[in-house]
Design a protein around this motif. Structure first.
Motif, PDB file in Angstrom:
ATOM      1  N   ARG A1497     -30.082  41.359-139.735  1.00 14.73           N
ATOM      2  CA  ARG A1497     -30.823  42.565-139.381  1.00 14.73           C
ATOM      3  C   ARG A1497     -31.398  42.400-137.980  1.00 14.73           C
ATOM      4  O   ARG A1497     -31.376  41.312-137.412  1.00 14.73           O
ATOM      5  N   ALA A1498     -31.919  43.492-137.440  1.00 16.55           N
ATOM      6  CA  ALA A1498     -32.602  43.428-136.146  1.00 16.55           C
ATOM      7  C   ALA A1498     -34.019  43.943-136.346  1.00 16.55           C
ATOM      8  O   ALA A1498     -34.257  44.773-137.213  1.00 16.55           O
ATOM      9  N   THR A1499     -34.957  43.430-135.546  1.00 16.21           N
ATOM     10  CA  THR A1499     -36.345  43.910-135.675  1.00 16.21           C
ATOM     11  C   THR A1499     -36.863  44.317-134.302  1.00 16.21           C
ATOM     12  O   THR A1499     -36.438  43.773-133.279  1.00 16.21           O
ATOM     13  N   ASP A1500     -37.769  45.271-134.307  1.00 17.96           N
ATOM     14  CA  ASP A1500     -38.494  45.684-133.092  1.00 17.96           C
ATOM     15  C   ASP A1500     -37.581  46.006-131.927  1.00 17.96           C
ATOM     16  O   ASP A1500     -37.807  45.526-130.812  1.00 17.96           O
ATOM     17  N   LEU A1501     -36.551  46.794-132.172  1.00 16.33           N
ATOM     18  CA  LEU A1501     -35.675  47.150-131.063  1.00 16.33           C
ATOM     19  C   LEU A1501     -36.423  48.058-130.092  1.00 16.33           C
ATOM     20  O   LEU A1501     -37.296  48.823-130.477  1.00 16.33           O
ATOM     21  N   HIS A1502     -36.044  47.958-128.841  1.00 19.78           N
ATOM     22  CA  HIS A1502     -36.658  48.831-127.836  1.00 19.78           C
ATOM     23  C   HIS A1502     -36.091  50.231-128.037  1.00 19.78           C
ATOM     24  O   HIS A1502     -34.883  50.396-128.104  1.00 19.78           O
ATOM     25  N   GLU A1684     -30.900  32.277-138.052  1.00 18.93           N
ATOM     26  CA  GLU A1684     -31.677  32.088-136.817  1.00 18.93           C
ATOM     27  C   GLU A1684     -32.097  33.454-136.270  1.00 18.93           C
ATOM     28  O   GLU A1684     -31.436  34.462-136.518  1.00 18.93           O
ATOM     29  N   THR A1685     -33.200  33.455-135.562  1.00 20.45           N
ATOM     30  CA  THR A1685     -33.698  34.708-134.982  1.00 20.45           C
ATOM     31  C   THR A1685     -33.545  34.604-133.481  1.00 20.45           C
ATOM     32  O   THR A1685     -34.150  33.729-132.861  1.00 20.45           O
ATOM     33  N   ARG A1686     -32.736  35.479-132.898  1.00 22.98           N
ATOM     34  CA  ARG A1686     -32.484  35.368-131.460  1.00 22.98           C
ATOM     35  C   ARG A1686     -33.046  36.577-130.734  1.00 22.98           C
ATOM     36  O   ARG A1686     -32.920  37.699-131.203  1.00 22.98           O
ATOM     37  N   PRO A1687     -33.679  36.343-129.572  1.00 24.29           N
ATOM     38  CA  PRO A1687     -34.196  37.489-128.822  1.00 24.29           C
ATOM     39  C   PRO A1687     -33.048  38.274-128.190  1.00 24.29           C
ATOM     40  O   PRO A1687     -32.055  37.681-127.763  1.00 24.29           O
ATOM     41  N   LEU A1688     -33.172  39.588-128.151  1.00 22.53           N
ATOM     42  CA  LEU A1688     -32.184  40.423-127.465  1.00 22.53           C
ATOM     43  C   LEU A1688     -32.707  40.696-126.068  1.00 22.53           C
ATOM     44  O   LEU A1688     -33.857  41.096-125.903  1.00 22.53           O
ATOM     45  N   LEU A1689     -31.863  40.473-125.086  1.00 23.75           N
ATOM     46  CA  LEU A1689     -32.298  40.687-123.707  1.00 23.75           C
ATOM     47  C   LEU A1689     -31.399  41.721-123.064  1.00 23.75           C
ATOM     48  O   LEU A1689     -30.240  41.862-123.423  1.00 23.75           O
ATOM     49  N   ASN A1690     -31.970  42.413-122.095  1.00 24.19           N
ATOM     50  CA  ASN A1690     -31.185  43.410-121.373  1.00 24.19           C
ATOM     51  C   ASN A1690     -31.189  43.022-119.905  1.00 24.19           C
ATOM     52  O   ASN A1690     -32.245  42.823-119.320  1.00 24.19           O
ATOM     53  N   PRO A1691     -29.989  42.906-119.303  1.00 21.90           N
ATOM     54  CA  PRO A1691     -29.937  42.447-117.902  1.00 21.90           C
ATOM     55  C   PRO A1691     -30.761  43.338-116.975  1.00 21.90           C
ATOM     56  O   PRO A1691     -31.243  42.878-115.947  1.00 21.90           O
ATOM     57  N   ASP A1692     -30.959  44.618-117.344  1.00 22.60           N
ATOM     58  CA  ASP A1692     -31.731  45.487-116.450  1.00 22.60           C
ATOM     59  C   ASP A1692     -33.214  45.155-116.494  1.00 22.60           C
ATOM     60  O   ASP A1692     -33.959  45.509-115.591  1.00 22.60           O
ATOM     61  N   LYS A1693     -33.652  44.550-117.597  1.00 22.63           N
ATOM     62  CA  LYS A1693     -35.087  44.235-117.689  1.00 22.63           C
ATOM     63  C   LYS A1693     -35.199  42.744-117.920  1.00 22.63           C
ATOM     64  O   LYS A1693     -35.461  42.296-119.027  1.00 22.63           O
ATOM     65  N   PRO A1694     -34.967  41.952-116.878  1.00 19.49           N
ATOM     66  CA  PRO A1694     -34.868  40.508-117.086  1.00 19.49           C
ATOM     67  C   PRO A1694     -36.168  39.952-117.635  1.00 19.49           C
ATOM     68  O   PRO A1694     -37.242  40.352-117.234  1.00 19.49           O
ATOM     69  N   GLY A1695     -36.018  39.026-118.579  1.00 19.05           N
ATOM     70  CA  GLY A1695     -37.183  38.284-119.033  1.00 19.05           C
ATOM     71  C   GLY A1695     -38.034  38.989-120.064  1.00 19.05           C
ATOM     72  O   GLY A1695     -38.985  38.428-120.540  1.00 19.05           O
ATOM     73  N   ARG A1700     -35.297  41.597-131.623  1.00 19.47           N
ATOM     74  CA  ARG A1700     -34.742  40.316-132.080  1.00 19.47           C
ATOM     75  C   ARG A1700     -33.668  40.587-133.112  1.00 19.47           C
ATOM     76  O   ARG A1700     -33.696  41.617-133.768  1.00 19.47           O
ATOM     77  N   ILE A1701     -32.769  39.625-133.228  1.00 16.45           N
ATOM     78  CA  ILE A1701     -31.697  39.820-134.202  1.00 16.45           C
ATOM     79  C   ILE A1701     -31.625  38.566-135.066  1.00 16.45           C
ATOM     80  O   ILE A1701     -31.760  37.456-134.567  1.00 16.45           O
ATOM     81  N   GLU A1702     -31.482  38.772-136.365  1.00 17.72           N
ATOM     82  CA  GLU A1702     -31.375  37.624-137.274  1.00 17.72           C
ATOM     83  C   GLU A1702     -29.919  37.492-137.684  1.00 17.72           C
ATOM     84  O   GLU A1702     -29.313  38.471-138.123  1.00 17.72           O
ATOM     85  N   MET A1703     -29.368  36.291-137.534  1.00 17.43           N
ATOM     86  CA  MET A1703     -27.929  36.124-137.733  1.00 17.43           C
ATOM     87  C   MET A1703     -27.616  34.653-137.925  1.00 17.43           C
ATOM     88  O   MET A1703     -28.487  33.811-137.817  1.00 17.43           O
ATOM     89  N   TRP A1704     -26.375  34.348-138.242  1.00 17.53           N
ATOM     90  CA  TRP A1704     -25.905  32.967-138.122  1.00 17.53           C
ATOM     91  C   TRP A1704     -24.401  32.988-137.916  1.00 17.53           C
ATOM     92  O   TRP A1704     -23.742  34.004-138.120  1.00 17.53           O
ATOM     93  N   VAL A1705     -23.870  31.857-137.466  1.00 16.24           N
ATOM     94  CA  VAL A1705     -22.445  31.768-137.129  1.00 16.24           C
ATOM     95  C   VAL A1705     -21.846  30.583-137.872  1.00 16.24           C
ATOM     96  O   VAL A1705     -22.415  29.497-137.864  1.00 16.24           O
ATOM     97  N   ASP A1706     -20.713  30.793-138.531  1.00 19.12           N
ATOM     98  CA  ASP A1706     -19.950  29.683-139.105  1.00 19.12           C
ATOM     99  C   ASP A1706     -18.653  29.543-138.313  1.00 19.12           C
ATOM    100  O   ASP A1706     -18.080  30.548-137.896  1.00 19.12           O
ATOM    101  N   MET A1707     -18.187  28.302-138.111  1.00 19.59           N
ATOM    102  CA  MET A1707     -16.916  28.102-137.411  1.00 19.59           C
ATOM    103  C   MET A1707     -16.036  27.165-138.241  1.00 19.59           C
ATOM    104  O   MET A1707     -16.524  26.161-138.756  1.00 19.59           O
ATOM    105  N   PHE A1708     -14.761  27.531-138.357  1.00 20.82           N
ATOM    106  CA  PHE A1708     -13.846  26.704-139.138  1.00 20.82           C
ATOM    107  C   PHE A1708     -12.604  26.448-138.297  1.00 20.82           C
ATOM    108  O   PHE A1708     -11.938  27.398-137.883  1.00 20.82           O
ATOM    109  N   PRO A1709     -12.273  25.174-138.022  1.00 24.07           N
ATOM    110  CA  PRO A1709     -11.046  24.907-137.259  1.00 24.07           C
ATOM    111  C   PRO A1709      -9.836  25.388-138.059  1.00 24.07           C
ATOM    112  O   PRO A1709      -9.813  25.260-139.289  1.00 24.07           O
TER     113      PRO A1709
END
Length: 1994
Positions: A1497-1502, A1684-1695, A1700-1709
């Motif tokens: 899910r995502a929280t507090d989107l602009h 994991e909770t990752r911040p969403l950033l926009n190149p137009d508004k640096p910093g 935030r987005i909650e997600m995870w990644v699995d990788m399988f060779p």
């Protein structure tokens, strides 16, 4: 001349051996003796000290002698003190004695001191002196007043039994008679004085400097030849003696530059709004921006959950002064603006100063601005966060909010502010102003003059005061430079206010537009104190000075911003007399004004003396040097002007104080003086009174220094300026603030030193810190002694008194604390204590800032052509003189290096970095009558040149210039070795740096090194024939500073400025030996600044060698140029350059990533070049970057000579070049590794190969809810085979018992055990979030506990417990804490408290509230990522722009080690020599991987749309493939739940950067990016933390917790053991497994889908994997199953985070077996329920209507109900007419169907927002049932009577009978047990209806008997029911009394009912009466007959 002489002979009976020094103090002036070196028992000092004194010696005065153990490095330790009352000396004039010293505790010690004292009164003149007139008249030398130091020593009468109350001769007020130059009558030749001056200080001065080693502030002087300190500013400053003050290196004004801010506000809900049945809207207003929530109908507890974002781009303090205003408006619509219910105000600064810059889930209390008597009007629950650039806000997890329902404990208020705030009046009294500038042009004036015929002041001022979003104005005073208002502006605001600053502005009223003349901010925190001994805000009456743009009037003033208070004012504008008072209101008193409108009233005038007595001040300045004048100005003649206020301002200082006042003053003083000085030779008073100020230096043409700078040829003739000015004498304020500033400076310097020592890893930082704290406590006690003076001076305001009290208290306690902390400083606590000390520093700086001004600041302007070019501003307190050393300003009577800068906005950016001019300036400011000493601080050896225009009697005039006849010749050697991390000034991302060194009027440059950020110049610059003026000995202690500027050479145009630093040279006089310890000097690091930002470091050393008679031949020889290629360049000589050793550097080349195009061409064949200290290595060429960006040769190495000292290691440069056709190379980008220390290889210790210290391995599995199911066995010590069996904890078994008890008691146990089948992934997720929350809570608790422990330690100190014991305990607990914290981070909170254990045992995962990278060190365990930069660095704050400069990334690693390497390593089995130190590294061939991305899910989107919402959907990019999930966008949601997984196939290394973006769907136009996050998959894939697929806490084959990895735990374990060369795993019987030499336990059975149990080793293997970090040598934490909770950033508004987005990644060779299908995490579908509410009866409903005929009270009752959020589906019962008792019978059923999410406890509603909406929007709302009782009316609107709202999850149980139902059920909701309809399913009872009366009190307005029945949709289908009383399952008709039929239906009945009902007693009485009357009548009627009958006897 009177004097006191002390002959200090010996100090005997000392303990130990060491250096001793004594300090002798009398009347606040102290002398140090010389240091008696290496004395054992007796120290022979044998020194004379003499104090010339101005007043008779009083018998109560004290002499104090302190003996110290002297130390070069640390502060001196006090041996003891000797105090003596001078009564006997005063009587007899001579005394010899030997006496013992006393120590700190006032106990006598063995050590004795022998002294002789002589006192020499002025014979024959004693009578004259006792008059007391001249107590503060200065004498010829130290200007000591007895008066000034009156209480100075009384505080120190250590047990000598003297009462400090001294009687001074005469009463105090007579002191201040003006006796201007009494002693100037006794002429002493000036030159003689300067010698005398020198003589007097001869020994002490030298001592102060050399032996005492700057009172031991310097670091260890004897350094090993190769140690180093980061000198930077501290080096310049620590080494400063008494004649020079320290320069400030940061040039650019930091404030005033606009920055990005984002304020996000979530309005969640409102409660207890005052009023009946309203339709509330919340308005959020910040500054001028307004936003509204939607309207909620007929409720006083609306639920909104709406999110608003405001973006600003303004300077910080403008931002922080903006007011956030939340208001609730009732029934607002298009036509009417609605009525205001209440507002709440707070300034942005208050929010920003909170931790994390936010308030989260707090309740704002509303008050009514129009009626302050009302009290609280309701509450709004909201989140407010203020984010500046680069702040990251940690949002607490938003799972379900249940615990914040308590309002009182969660009010939206900062810490320490009471919940009940009272109303207060803020009175801002504006009296008058003076010194205003012209605000019109003179042309206008002439026109006016022509018309009106009079010349008037050209300004029409008024004052505007702004506070808490309101403005008040005084009246306009027409045409007046000295307006008098005498008005007060009154604000009414809650106290304490949540707005920090009050803004006072003088404005000029104008027909067109008013402009600001000057602005002053008053910080309420500085004029009040909230402590228990605190005081309300108060100020003045005091003058405040206003500064702004220059005073000449121009129509378009380019610096107008400065007058508005933005940026640093560059000129004095005016001063304003004002005062502030606050009165707390009693809102109950009837005569109070209830509105909060601003009022303005007139007030009476205040007396002249109220602000202090006018004194004449004297300001003297001498320009010793003016260099580095910018070349643009260099061709015109230049002069410098000094102004203080409007004095000295020749161009535009219009208004002098009216001359009449001045003349009057002077004439008075003249008469007095003439009476006094009858015997004086000339009438100097006259000439003194009319002393003409000289405020500017003569014009002079500058000479050229070099291409950039000029200098003025002052040479031996130094121009001087002096100004007389009149100000109120408020020096005491400045003195106190100076004392605190000095303590703070000393502390700051000390703390910097400690940090340097720690940074450079030198020994004993704790000793230095102890010294620093010792100094601090001494300073504090000194402050307390000195500050309490002049207490009854004129013009002392309430604030002065209160501030003095609170400062004394603060300083006293700070001194005590410093003492205590000092004793606790140990090696391991240095860091913590350092933090505490830094906290002291902030407090000191805050206290030192004096809110009431007195003397305005001094401005120095550089002028050409009568235009002001550049300025410097010096606070007047810094140069203010006092006879008490500690009170003197830090730059008073010292030579200060002053850098002039451009005014206003011109000074921003590059223009602000270039120096306009550098002055060596001497300043002195003091009372005119103390001015005798004003030259004493100048370098000696000058003669004074007076102005020639004056007649006789010139002696007292200050000089117009000084001529130095002593000059010394020096040679300066600047050893410029190297610089590192310089600013990138070219578009290639590199620079071509050279350094330019300035000293005095000379400058030289190093050679230019091209294309590097880390130049090693290795160059010696020699400056010959440097002439310095003044005495040799003084120059030795106080050389001028060296300025080093670093530039970037450009082929065209002038060189570009990179940065600047200061240095002080080490000096060798011609009679000193050139040798250790001081020579040859050490290389030191100097921090390079560019504006306020750092721009690199310079490694250099500077020495200044005096050239004696023998000329240069005597100097140490210079080696010639050694390097023929470099031409005539001298290298740094051998003794100074560092010692080198041979190192080998191995480089791992892995690959290049994300290279951008260079000049539009793609990079095709890149190569990496590594260079360090002139050596290097090149990687193999990548043949085709597109096809495979990895290198085929992995490891290469090179050897290089590097300094032994790691701190001196040069940076290593990584450059990537693209090889083009025809042998051309193009630089792609570069990276400098500044510190190689991370990459130094240290061989593992052989013995510790299988080590494990016991402490590391204790695993508290009992605290570990994740593995509770197994009986876990944990090995404690690797060496022993002991095994510990951990059973289910007692706590838990207790709980089980409790549970059983509960069953018995309650009869029915609430369903706690959740059925396996119901569990899904979301159950796991929500359980984990609970854990996360609890972890966070526990962490907070632990932190609080740690702080408490700190306090305990301090307390223990006081009670004398040995700190070590405590510390031991403390450190143990601390380490335990750390351990538990670690566990907690694993999501296994140790205190998973009651709440959790009772819950179903759900397997959990770990929810990280940050990125996975930050938890696992960016996964750079062996593969590092280096960003490649190209292009110019941006200047905007630090790294903001650097992201744009990144042109790609180099992946690889480094390893360096000293040669030769021990052979053991290379002999190890399987050592591959080609791989060097990089053994066991996977191959870097391309590999195919299946990447599975889960987005929860995502929280507090602009918000992205106009309506303040967004329609988000997900886009995933990896390499060429892109997945757009556009059709599944979620309408109008800022907290969308996606619950999706995406599979992408990728080939590493080509496609390794995963981008997950959230876009906003738009019906028309392109979709906008809301924010994105990037994940480097390659580092995760190859990391030893194994981030490919998280390891879950338990192993299961089916269900929601199914194992996701294609490899089973046992296979994983086997592989890890094999790779790590570890013995194992060996599975043993009884659920045991051995890995290495450790044992682990776990269950051995598993259930499959069919419930069959079978044997397995997987659980065991998984236990090991979960504890892999405990395996010695190779162990590390493996990535657990997580979100994991990752911040969403926009190149137009640096910093700035965009959500935030909650997600995870699995990788399988792909070469492994395929993984199973993805877990289903699709959002839970809400469950359909039906709530059936039966309203049976009501009772005691209040009666509203009056009957027409009978005037009787009755009500026509009906009940209305709805579920929150579904107002449109509200349902009503029928009407019970004419209830006369408030009883109503209904038997009516409401049916509410709804969709409900169990986990989140929210109802889900989907509806279109408006008729124009494209699609439905989903809302989530807490399940709340509202029931209202109404009175029905036929023709008018129905009347609302009362309501109750039940939260279906927790509401009070209904009462059994109507009697038991009361208001308390609602009042004490918190205490009462609550029930949930979702558990109970069916509830019946009585509940109260409430409403609020006029006084806002709750009142009971009725009771309702209702039955709530909850059924699921399926059950509802099976057993349907009808609405109302309809079929199916109809309810019977209520049995209502007949009256309920209207009376035209049964008139007789009704009449009977009514009449009988109301008049029954009357009727009965009447009937009775009638009967009586009838009987009486009958009696009377029949009695005559009877009588007759009787009488006649018939």
């Amino acid at each position: 001349m009177m004097s006191l002489m002390v002959h200090l002979k010996t100090v005997a009976h000392l303990r130990g051996k060491g250096d001793r020094v004594a300090k002798v103090a009398f009347r606040g002036l102290s002398f140090y003796s010389r240091v008696a070196e290496n004395c054992e028992d007796v120290a022979h000092f044998n020194e004379m000290f003499r104090w010339p004194i101005a007043s008779r010696l009083d018998g109560n005065e004290m002499l104090e002698i302190q003996v110290y153990n002297y130390s070069k490095v640390f502060s001196n330790r006090l041996v003891g003190t000797f105090c003596m009352v001078l009564q006997k000396v005063a009587e007899e004039g001579h005394l010899e004695l030997t006496d013992t010293l006393i120590d700190d505790n006032n106990t006598s010690i063995k050590t004795t001191v022998t002294i002789e004292i002589r006192y020499q009164p002025m014979d024959g003149t004693v009578g004259v002196w006792s008059d007391g007139e001249f107590l503060d008249v200065p004498d010829d030398r130290d200007g000591m007043f007895a008066f000034e130091t009156d209480s100075l020593l009384s505080g120190q009468s250590h047990g000598s039994g003297i009462s400090p109350a001294r009687s001074l001769q005469g009463s105090i007020p007579t002191f201040r008679k003006a006796g201007k130059g009494v002693f100037s009558a006794m002429k002493l030749g000036k030159i003689k004085i300067s010698k005398d001056d020198h003589k007097k200080g001869d020994e002490p001065a030298i001592l102060d400097m050399e032996d005492l080693d700057r009172k031991a502030i310097r670091l260890a002087g004897t350094m090993e030849p190769d140690t180093i300190s980061l000198a930077s500013v501290t080096a310049v400053t620590t080494n400063v003696s008494n004649k020079r003050s320290k320069p400030d290196i940061k040039m650019e004004p930091s404030s005033g530059r606009p920055v990005d801010y984002q304020i996000s506000i979530t309005v969640i809900e409102a409660r207890q709004l005052l009023g009946l049945n309203m339709d509330p809207v919340v308005c959020v207003e910040i500054g001028d921006d307004k936003k509204y929530t939607s309207m909620k109908e007929s409720t006083n507890c609306p639920y909104y959950n709406e999110y608003f974002v405001f973006d600003f781009h303004v300077p910080p303090h403008v931002m922080f002064d903006k007011i956030i205003k939340l208001s609730v408006i009732h029934s607002k619509n298009l036509l009417r603006s609605g009525t205001l219910v209440g507002t709440f105000k707070m300034d942005v600064g208050t929010v920003y100063s909170q931790t994390e810059h936010q308030f989260y889930h707090k309740w704002a209390m509303l008050s009514d601005p129009d009626d302050i008597t009302v009290g609280c009007k309701g509450y709004i629950k909201c989140d407010i966060a203020v984010v500046g650039k680069g702040d990251n806000i940690k949002t607490p997890h938003k799972a379900n909010e249940t615990d914040e329902d308590e309002i009182e404990g969660n009010l939206l208020l900062p810490e320490g502010i009471p919940a009940e705030r009272q109303w207060a009046r803020f009175y801002v009294k504006i009296y008058r102003a003076e010194g205003l500038p012209k605000m019109n042009t003179t042309i206008m004036a002439n026109v006016k003059k022509a018309f009106i015929g009079e010349n008037r002041d050209l300004v029409d001022p008024y004052v505007q005061v702004q506070f808490a979003g309101q403005k008040g104005k005084t009246s306009v005073q027409k045409s007046s430079y000295e307006p008098i208002w005498n008005e007060q502006v009154i604000f009414t605001e809650l106290f304490p206010p949540l707005c920090k600053r009050l803004k006072v502005q003088i404005r000029d009223s104008d027909k067109v537009n008013d402009v600001a003349i000057g602005t002053h901010f008053i910080d309420l925190r500085k004029i009040s104190n909230e402590g228990d001994k605190g005081f309300l805000p108060t100020l003045g009456p005091a003058w405040v000075n206003m500064y702004g743009s220059t005073r000449q009037y121009t129509l378009m003033d380019e610096h107008q911003d400065l007058n508005e208070g933005l940026g640093e004012g560059v000129s004095f504008r005016a001063r304003l007399l004002l005062s502030i008072a606050v009165e707390i209101l009693d809102t109950t008193s009837p005569e109070i004004l209830s509105s909060t409108e601003v009022q303005v009233e007139t007030i009476s005038n205040i007396s002249e003396s109220a602000t202090g007595k006018m004194e004449e001040f004297f300001l003297f300045g001498s320009f010793l040097e003016a260099t580095m004048i910018d070349r643009k100005i260099g061709d015109k003649a230049i002069s410098f002007e000094i102004t203080i206020g409007n004095y000295g301002n020749q161009i535009d200082g219009v208004s002098k104080p009216s001359s009449t006042k001045k003349k009057k003053k002077d004439s008075e003083s003249e008469q007095e003086e003439n009476e006094l000085i009858q015997n004086s030779s000339e009438d100097e008073a006259d000439e003194d009174g009319d002393l003409v100020s000289v405020s500017s230096t003569p014009l002079m043409k500058p000479f050229i220094t070099d291409r950039n700078y000029f200098h003025l040829p002052y040479f031996e003739k130094k121009p001087c300026v002096y100004i007389k000015s009149w100000w109120q004498d408020q020096r005491r304020r400045l003195y106190n603030s100076n004392m605190m500033d000095k303590i703070a400076d000393k502390l700051e310097e000390g703390l910097n030193d400690v940090q340097e020592i720690m940074k450079t890893e030198k020994a004993f930082p704790e000793r230095r810190l102890r010294g620093v704290l010792e100094e601090l406590s001494v300073g504090c006690s000194r402050f307390v002694t000195l500050a309490n003076k002049d207490v009854n001076q004129a013009g002392r305001t309430k604030l002065d008194r209160e501030r003095l009290k609170s400062c004394m208290r603060e300083m006293d306690s700070m001194g005590q604390q410093a003492k205590q902390i000092r004793t606790q400083v140990k090696k391991n606590t240095v860091r913590d204590k350092l933090k505490l000390a830094q906290h002291f520093l902030q407090k000191l700086r805050f206290l030192a800032d004096e809110p009431q001004h007195s003397i305005p600041d001094v401005f120095i302007w550089m002028m050409t052509n009568n235009k002001r070019i550049a300025y410097a501003r010096i606070p007047s307190k810094d140069i203010l003189y006092s006879i008490v050393d500690e009170e003197t300003g830090k730059d008073c009577g010292k030579v200060k290096a002053v850098f002039l800068k451009l005014p206003g906005k011109k000074g921003f950016g590059p223009a602000g970095w270039t120096v306009q001019a550098k002055l060596e300036l001497y300043l002195w400011l003091g009372l005119n009558k103390q001015k005798k000493d004003f030259l004493s601080g100048l370098p000696n050896g000058f003669e004074e040149i007076k102005a020639t225009k004056m007649g006789p009697g010139l002696h007292t005039l200050p000089p117009v210039s000084l001529v130095y006849n002593m000059k010394q010749v020096f040679q300066l050697r600047a050893h410029m070795y190297q610089a590192r991390s310089l600013f990138a000034a070219d578009s290639s991302g590199l620079s071509d740096p050279f350094a330019r060194v300035f000293f005095s009027t000379h400058s030289q440059v190093t050679e230019v090194l091209s294309e590097t950020l880390c130049p090693t110049w290795d160059q010696l610059l020699v400056f010959d024939d440097v002439e310095l003026f003044g005495e040799a000995s003084e120059l030795r202690d106080d050389p001028p500073i060296i300025v080093v500027e670093i530039y970037d050479q450009d082929t065209v145009g002038k060189a570009e400025f990179i940065g600047r630093t200061f240095a002080k040279p080490t000096i060798k006089m011609c009679d000193e030996h050139y040798g250790p310890p001081r020579f040859p000097p050490q290389l030191e690091y100097y921090q390079i600044y560019r504006g306020n930002c750092t721009a690199g470091e310079l490694l250099a050393a500077f020495e200044l060698l005096q050239v004696g008679q023998g000329g240069k031949a005597d100097l140490p020889p210079l080696e010639g140029p050694t390097d023929s290629e470099r031409g005539p360049i001298l290298p740094v000589p051998l003794g100074i350059r560092p010692v080198l050793s041979r190192y080998r550097i191995e480089v791992l080349f892995w690959g290049l990533r994300d290279l951008k195009r260079i000049n539009l061409a793609q990079v095709d064949r890149p190569r990496v070049d590594i260079e360090c200290a002139g050596r290097g290595v090149q990687s193999a060429l990548i043949q085709n970057y597109k096809k495979n960006p990895n290198f085929n040769t992995l490891v290469k190495w090179f050897e290089v000579d590097l300094p032994e000292n790691e701190l001196l290691h040069p940076p290593l440069n990584i450059r990537v070049v693209d090889c083009r056709a025809f042998g051309r190379f193009i630089l792609v980008g570069s990276h400098a590794v500044t510190s190689l220390r991370h990459f130094i290889y240290s061989a593992p210790d052989k013995n510790s190969n299988n080590w494990a210290s016991a402490g590391d391995i204790i695993v508290n599995v009992d605290t570990d809810p994740l593995i509770r199911k197994m009986d876990t066995v944990v090995k404690l010590d690797a060496m022993s085979d002991a095994v510990v069996k951990v059973d289910m904890t007692e706590e838990e078994s207790d709980k089980e018992k409790k549970k059983k008890k509960k069953k018995k008691k309650g009869g029915v146990e609430e369903e706690d055990e959740t059925d396996e089948r119901v569990l899904d992934w979301w159950s796991k997720y929500f359980a984990s979030i609970e854990t996360l929350k609890e972890t966070l809570r526990a962490q907070e608790a632990a932190q609080a506990e740690a702080e408490e422990r700190e306090d305990l330690e301090i307390a223990a100190e006081v009670t004398d417990i040995k700190p070590d014991d405590l510390l031991l305990k403390g450190s143990k607990t601390k380490s335990k804490d750390k351990k538990t914290l670690k566990d907690k981070k694993k999501g296994q909170a140790a205190d998973c408290s009651e709440k959790r254990r009772v819950k179903a045992k759900v397997d959990e995962l770990v929810v990280y509230n940050k990125e996975l990278e930050s938890e696992f060190g960016i996964f750079e365990d062996w593969l590092h990522t280096f960003n490649l930069y190209r292009g110019k660095a941006g200047d905007d704050d630090e790294q903001a722009m650097d992201d744009d400069r990144i042109v790609g990334r180099f992946k690889g690693s480094l390893c360096m080690y000293k040669l030769p390497l021990s052979e053991e390593i290379t002999r190890e089995a399987g050592f591959d020599p080609n791989m060097g130190m990089f053994q066991n590294i996977p191959h870097n061939d391309p590999i195919n991987v299946l990447v599975r991305v889960y987005v929860v899910r995502a929280t507090d989107l602009h918000p992205a749309d106009i309506n303040g919402k967004a329609d988000p959907y997900i886009v995933i990019k990896l390499g060429k493939s892109e997945i757009k999930d556009k059709e599944n966008y979620i309408s109008k949601q800022l907290n969308p739940v996606f619950g999706k997984s995406f599979d992408i196939e990728a080939t590493f290394p080509m496609e390794s950067m995963l981008t997950v973006s959230v876009y906003d769907w738009d019906l028309v136009g392109t979709d906008d990016l809301i924010g994105e996050t990037k994940i480097d998959l390659e580092n995760r894939f190859y990391s030893k933390y194994r981030a490919t697929c998280g390891i879950s806490s338990t192993y299961s084959l089916h269900g929601y917790n199914i194992w996701r990895d294609p490899m089973k735990p046992s296979q994983l374990l086997a592989k890890l053991c094999k790779d790590g060369k570890i013995d194992g795993p060996h599975y043993g019987p009884g659920g045991k497994v051995k890995v290495g030499n450790q044992f682990f336990h776990g269950p051995t059975e598993i259930e499959d889908e069919n419930g069959l149990k079978k044997q397995t080793e997987e659980h065991l293997a998984l236990t090991v994997l979960n504890h892999w970090e405990e395996i010695p040598r190779v162990g590390c934490k493996l990535v657990p199953e997580h979100v994991e909770t990752r911040p969403l950033l926009n190149p137009d508004k640096p910093g700035i985070e965009q959500g935030r987005i909650e997600m995870w990644v699995d990788m399988f060779p792909m070469d492994m077996p395929a993984p199973g299908p993805a877990i289903d995490i699709s959002p839970r579908k809400p469950k359909r329920y039906e709530l059936r509410v039966i309203i049976w009866n009501t009772d005691e409903v209040i009666l509203e209507d009056d009957d027409y005929f009978t005037g009787e009270k009755s009500s026509d009752i009906f009940v209305r109900g709805w579920l929150k959020g579904q107002q449109e589906d509200k349902q009503d019962t029928d009407v019970h007419y004419h209830s006369l008792t408030g009883e109503g019978n209904f038997n009516w059923r409401f049916v509410f169907p709804f969709d409900y999410l169990m986990a989140e406890e929210k109802i889900v509603i989907s509806k279109k927002e408006s008729m124009f909406s494209w699609d439905e929007t989903e809302y989530k709302i807490p399940p709340r049932l509202t029931l209202q009782v109404w009175d029905a009316d036929h023709f008018s609107a129905d009347d609302f009577l009362g309501a109750i709202e039940l939260d279906l999850n927790r509401f009070p149980r209904g009462a059994k009978t109507a009697k038991q139902c009361s208001l308390d059920m609602i009042r004490n909701e918190q205490e009462l047990p609550t029930i949930s309809i979702f558990k109970q399913k069916r509830v019946k009872g009585w509940w109260p209806f409430v409403a609020r009366d006029e006084n806002d009190e709750m009142e009971l307005t009725g009771k309702v008997e209702a039955e709530l029945h909850l059924v699921t949709a399926e059950e509802a289908e099976k057993n349907p029911v009808g609405l109302g009383r309809n079929e199916p399952d109809p309810l019977e008709k209520p049995n209502r009394p007949d009256t309920s039929l209207m009376w035209f239906l049964g008139p007789l009945k009704s009449i009977r009912y009514f009449i009988w009902h109301n008049y029954r007693w009357l009727i009965l009485k009447a009937l009775g009466l009638i009967l009586l009357l009838i009987m009486l009548g009958l009696f009377l009627y029949s009695i005559p007959g009877y009588l007759v009958k009787k009488m006649l006897g018939a």
